[in-house]
Design a protein around this motif. Structure first.
Motif, PDB file in Angstrom:
ATOM      1  N   GLN A  90       1.688   9.340  -5.723  1.00 38.33           N
ATOM      2  CA  GLN A  90       2.141  10.689  -5.391  1.00 38.33           C
ATOM      3  C   GLN A  90       3.170  11.179  -6.408  1.00 38.33           C
TER       4      GLN A  90
ATOM      5  N   ARG B 182       1.018   4.136  -2.740  1.00 36.70           N
ATOM      6  CA  ARG B 182       0.793   5.555  -2.409  1.00 36.70           C
ATOM      7  C   ARG B 182       1.934   6.422  -2.933  1.00 36.70           C
TER       8      ARG B 182
ATOM      9  N   ARG C  56       0.838  -1.212   0.000  1.00 35.56           N
ATOM     10  CA  ARG C  56       0.000   0.000   0.000  1.00 35.56           C
ATOM     11  C   ARG C  56       0.863   1.248   0.000  1.00 35.56           C
TER      12      ARG C  56
END
Length: 101
Positions: A77, A73, A69
């Motif tokens: 980003q 992320r 995860r």
């Protein structure tokens, strides 16, 4: 009870042995709780070993998911940052083009 060791339930309950405490028990502690049969202690220790292995496997799987995860992320980003830079570049190029005219 599922191990057919009901005779120890009252002593375990009296000593407030819950799941967390149960995982900490070894042969001598089981004996102190009134589990005099070495066969019964062996059954409990084997089951505890299986439970600990299952818990460790679940913990490792959880850590792996959390790492995946986090990686996702970070990737999202980075993509957002690249898009923002691209948009900034395009708008500054457009502004330069209008200023030249």
């Amino acid at each position: 009870m599922s191990l057919n060791l009901e005779q120890y339930v009252s002593e375990f309950s009296a000593q407030n042995i819950n799941g967390e405490h149960l995982l900490q028990l070894d042969g001598s502690k089981l004996k102190a709780l009134g589990m005099t049969s070495s066969q019964d202690r062996a059954v409990i220790k084997r089951k505890l070993k299986e439970m600990k292995a299952s818990l460790e496997k679940a913990r490792k799987a959880q850590e792996k998911m959390e790492k995946q995860r986090e990686k996702l992320r970070k990737k999202e980003q980075e993509q957002l940052q690249r898009r923002a830079k691209k948009i900034d570049k395009c708008s500054s190029d457009a502004t330069e083009g209008t200023n030249e005219q």
